[in-house]
Design a protein around this motif. Structure first.
Motif, PDB file in Angstrom:
ATOM      1  N   VAL A  90      17.913   8.389   7.752  1.00 52.80           N
ATOM      2  CA  VAL A  90      16.950   8.441   8.885  1.00 52.80           C
ATOM      3  C   VAL A  90      16.141   7.207   9.081  1.00 52.80           C
ATOM      4  N   HIS A  91      15.851   6.700  10.124  1.00 57.69           N
ATOM      5  CA  HIS A  91      15.182   5.331  10.326  1.00 57.69           C
ATOM      6  C   HIS A  91      13.638   5.842  10.295  1.00 57.69           C
ATOM      7  N   VAL A  92      13.071   5.006   9.148  1.00 55.79           N
ATOM      8  CA  VAL A  92      11.537   5.432   8.781  1.00 55.79           C
ATOM      9  C   VAL A  92      10.677   4.055   9.159  1.00 55.79           C
ATOM     10  N   GLY A  93      11.306   3.130   9.478  1.00 61.06           N
ATOM     11  CA  GLY A  93      10.477   1.821   9.462  1.00 61.06           C
ATOM     12  C   GLY A  93      11.202   0.681  10.016  1.00 61.06           C
TER      13      GLY A  93
ATOM     14  N   GLY B 106       6.311  -1.591   7.695  1.00 55.64           N
ATOM     15  CA  GLY B 106       5.438  -0.456   7.626  1.00 55.64           C
ATOM     16  C   GLY B 106       6.352   0.975   7.481  1.00 55.64           C
ATOM     17  N   LEU B 107       6.050   1.811   6.631  1.00 60.01           N
ATOM     18  CA  LEU B 107       7.100   3.099   6.779  1.00 60.01           C
ATOM     19  C   LEU B 107       6.090   4.293   6.863  1.00 60.01           C
ATOM     20  N   SER B 108       6.243   4.930   7.814  1.00 60.97           N
ATOM     21  CA  SER B 108       5.554   6.201   8.208  1.00 60.97           C
ATOM     22  C   SER B 108       6.245   7.248   8.634  1.00 60.97           C
ATOM     23  N   GLY B 109       5.598   8.419   8.472  1.00 60.38           N
ATOM     24  CA  GLY B 109       6.289   9.527   9.222  1.00 60.38           C
ATOM     25  C   GLY B 109       7.536  10.217   8.240  1.00 60.38           C
ATOM     26  N   ILE B 110       7.438   9.528   6.981  1.00 57.28           N
ATOM     27  CA  ILE B 110       8.595  10.157   6.117  1.00 57.28           C
ATOM     28  C   ILE B 110       8.237  11.643   5.885  1.00 57.28           C
ATOM     29  N   SER B 111       8.992  12.390   6.563  1.00 54.07           N
ATOM     30  CA  SER B 111       8.703  13.976   6.096  1.00 54.07           C
ATOM     31  C   SER B 111      10.157  14.509   6.158  1.00 54.07           C
ATOM     32  N   ASP B 112      10.471  14.858   4.687  1.00 57.11           N
ATOM     33  CA  ASP B 112      12.066  15.337   4.744  1.00 57.11           C
ATOM     34  C   ASP B 112      11.902  16.477   3.835  1.00 57.11           C
ATOM     35  N   ASP B 113      12.882  17.458   3.979  1.00 56.43           N
ATOM     36  CA  ASP B 113      12.877  18.461   2.742  1.00 56.43           C
ATOM     37  C   ASP B 113      13.116  17.985   1.336  1.00 56.43           C
TER      38      ASP B 113
ATOM     39  N   SER C  17       0.886  -1.095  -0.013  1.00 56.86           N
ATOM     40  CA  SER C  17      -0.036  -0.060   0.024  1.00 56.86           C
ATOM     41  C   SER C  17       0.795   1.281   0.036  1.00 56.86           C
ATOM     42  N   PHE C  18       0.327   2.184  -0.670  1.00 54.98           N
ATOM     43  CA  PHE C  18       1.022   3.658  -0.416  1.00 54.98           C
ATOM     44  C   PHE C  18       0.151   4.619  -0.494  1.00 54.98           C
TER      45      PHE C  18
ATOM     46  N   THR D 107       3.682   3.977   3.795  1.00 56.22           N
ATOM     47  CA  THR D 107       3.838   3.092   2.910  1.00 56.22           C
ATOM     48  C   THR D 107       3.902   1.575   3.599  1.00 56.22           C
ATOM     49  N   ARG D 108       3.266   0.476   2.849  1.00 56.02           N
ATOM     50  CA  ARG D 108       3.457  -0.982   3.596  1.00 56.02           C
ATOM     51  C   ARG D 108       4.248  -1.580   2.577  1.00 56.02           C
TER      52      ARG D 108
END
Length: 183
Positions: free
Chosen positions: A95-98, A120-127, A52-53, A65-66
């Motif tokens: 950066v650790h994202v999952g 699960g990859l979550s909270g990826i927020s980067d410039d 999922s995305f 993302t899963r």
């Protein structure tokens, strides 16, 4: 029987005994160098699929993302490898994202164990995330270490660990994993 024949027969006996000792030493040396050598197991992602995305490009760009991955642990030793619970980390720009948890288990002698894990990859927020999303490719990497013991002949136990370093890209248009490389 003359003394010369007795001496000759003793020399033959000593020669046979010496040849037998050399042969046994060679067999033991080969056994120690080949069978008893303990190697680190090989840990790899075989394949990764995007389950999922979802993305948000409003005020702060973020992605959830899963992923489904097949992990293999290859034991090249002549003894079982018993490993403890381990964690494989997913990184975006370092950066650790999952993470994915590898439950403790055992791989038989000279066998490969394959299993699927969900990450699960979550909270990826980067410039740089907005730039990656605009380019259509998200670059991720994974790092992990599986530690345990190799048991040889049920007597010898050696601590060993297998490390994994993989890099891959997710094509955001097709939701497919591309350029998958593991070291």
């Amino acid at each position: 029987m003359s003394t010369g024949e007795g001496r000759r027969s003793r020399k033959k006996c000593l020669a046979y005994a010496a040849a037998f000792v050399v042969f046994q030493t060679a067999i033991i040396l080969l056994f120690v160098l080949i069978v008893m050598k303990v190697r680190s197991p090989k840990v790899r992602f075989n394949a990764i699929a995007v389950e999922s995305f979802s993305s948000n490009i409003n005020n702060s760009t973020s992605i959830n993302t899963r992923l489904l991955a097949q992990v293999t642990i290859k034991n090249t030793n002549f003894g079982d490898f018993k490993y403890e619970n381990s964690t494989l980390s997913i990184l975006y720009n370092g950066v650790h994202v999952g993470k994915a948890v590898v439950p403790r288990g055992r791989v038989g002698a000279r066998k490969t164990k394959k299993f699927d894990i969900s990450m699960g990859l979550s909270g990826i927020s980067d410039d740089s995330l907005r730039n990656d999303m605009n380019s259509g490719v998200l670059t991720l990497s994974s790092r992990g270490k599986v530690s345990g013991k190799v048991h040889l002949i049920k007597v010898i136990k050696r601590n060993k660990s297998g490390e994994m370093k993989c890099d891959w890209n997710i094509n955001l248009a097709t939701r497919q994993v591309e350029d998958f490389k593991c070291n």
